[in-house]
Design a protein around this motif. Structure first.
Motif, mmCIF file in Angstrom:
data_model
loop_
_atom_site.group_PDB
_atom_site.id
_atom_site.type_symbol
_atom_site.label_atom_id
_atom_site.label_comp_id
_atom_site.label_asym_id
_atom_site.label_seq_id
_atom_site.Cartn_x
_atom_site.Cartn_y
_atom_site.Cartn_z
ATOM 1 N N HIS A 173 8.920 -2.018 119.526
ATOM 2 C CA HIS A 173 7.622 -2.469 120.023
ATOM 3 C C HIS A 173 6.481 -1.617 119.483
ATOM 4 O O HIS A 173 5.325 -2.042 119.514
ATOM 5 C CB HIS A 173 7.619 -2.491 121.552
ATOM 6 C CG HIS A 173 8.270 -3.709 122.124
ATOM 7 N ND1 HIS A 173 7.601 -4.670 122.838
ATOM 8 C CD2 HIS A 173 9.546 -4.146 122.059
ATOM 9 C CE1 HIS A 173 8.424 -5.634 123.193
ATOM 10 N NE2 HIS A 173 9.619 -5.338 122.724
ATOM 11 N N ALA A 174 6.810 -0.424 118.993
ATOM 12 C CA ALA A 174 5.807 0.417 118.336
ATOM 13 C C ALA A 174 5.683 0.076 116.852
ATOM 14 O O ALA A 174 4.931 0.723 116.124
ATOM 15 C CB ALA A 174 6.166 1.894 118.512
ATOM 16 N N GLY A 175 6.448 -0.925 116.395
ATOM 17 C CA GLY A 175 6.380 -1.353 115.005
ATOM 18 C C GLY A 175 7.281 -0.584 114.071
ATOM 19 O O GLY A 175 7.155 -0.695 112.847
ATOM 20 N N VAL A 176 8.193 0.188 114.618
ATOM 21 C CA VAL A 176 9.062 1.055 113.814
ATOM 22 C C VAL A 176 10.367 0.338 113.468
ATOM 23 O O VAL A 176 10.970 -0.328 114.320
ATOM 24 C CB VAL A 176 9.375 2.363 114.571
ATOM 25 C CG1 VAL A 176 10.334 3.247 113.779
ATOM 26 C CG2 VAL A 176 8.077 3.112 114.876
ATOM 27 N N VAL A 177 10.818 0.478 112.226
ATOM 28 C CA VAL A 177 12.128 -0.018 111.820
ATOM 29 C C VAL A 177 13.165 0.944 112.402
ATOM 30 O O VAL A 177 13.166 2.129 112.073
ATOM 31 C CB VAL A 177 12.260 -0.082 110.293
ATOM 32 C CG1 VAL A 177 13.647 -0.613 109.904
ATOM 33 C CG2 VAL A 177 11.168 -0.944 109.697
#
Length: 201
Positions: free
Chosen positions: A98-102
């Motif tokens: 949800h923080a945009g991290v892979v």
């Protein structure tokens, strides 16, 4: 334990996921690598993380032994503790996505119900399960951590594949057979799929 009546989540007022992903120029996603000890999960995840980093993507690797030495140091290997181990790490992985991290995980995760629980917590659109396959005999021959030697000496209990069962998936999203594929070939098979899911179009 706090009463649920006294908990007031603030998700709606927080910065939206779309803003984080736009800033990073990527989409958050969880790639859930699992398989027997010695199958090559961590080796593959570490190599994949470096490949993604070289391409400018922000990644986080959650490895089983690392997590058990910190966040989940209070857990053992009973069925209940294994379930709680996976529940906690799925919640952490969800936060990273949800923080945009892979997000790459590397856990044995031996039961189908555990993998289903992880998918449900994270959300099916953010979850790709990657079965890193190798037989017990092959993993025992590799024995990178010396665990199988300890098992054979009776020094390790509840060991997956021997005392505790491993349920093979019927139809994983991705299957990487490390008995037949080199590390380079495994990366070449997995990387294009990962990039398709996380790169902004």
């Amino acid at each position: 334990m706090a009463s649920a009546d006294n908990i007031y989540p603030e998700f709606k007022r927080m910065l939206p996921r779309s803003s984080r992903e736009e800033q990073l120029g990527q989409r958050g996603h969880v790639f859930w690598l699992y398989g027997l000890s010695g199958s090559g999960k961590s080796t593959l995840a570490i190599a994949l993380e470096r490949q993604l980093h070289q391409q400018g993507l922000h990644c986080q690797l959650l490895d089983g032994d690392n997590i058990r030495s910190g966040l989940n140091a209070d857990l053992g290997f009973s069925d209940e503790d294994r379930k709680e181990n996976i529940r906690r790490i799925a919640e952490v992985a969800k936060l990273f996505a949800h923080a945009g991290v892979v997000t790459l995980t590397a856990f044995i995760c031996p039961k189908k119900e555990l993998r289903s629980m992880a998918r449900e917590i994270i959300g099916k659109d953010d979850f790709t399960d990657v079965y890193v396959k190798a037989s017990y005999e092959t993993c025992q021959a590799r024995d990178p951590k010396g665990l199988y030697q300890k098992v054979n000496a009776g020094q390790v209990k509840h060991f997956t594949g021997k005392d505790s069962g491993f349920e093979e998936p019927a139809s994983p999203d991705v299957l990487i057979d490390t008995e037949t594929l080199s590390l380079e070939a495994s990366i070449n098979q997995l990387l294009p799929l990962v990039l398709t899911k996380v790169k902004e179009s």
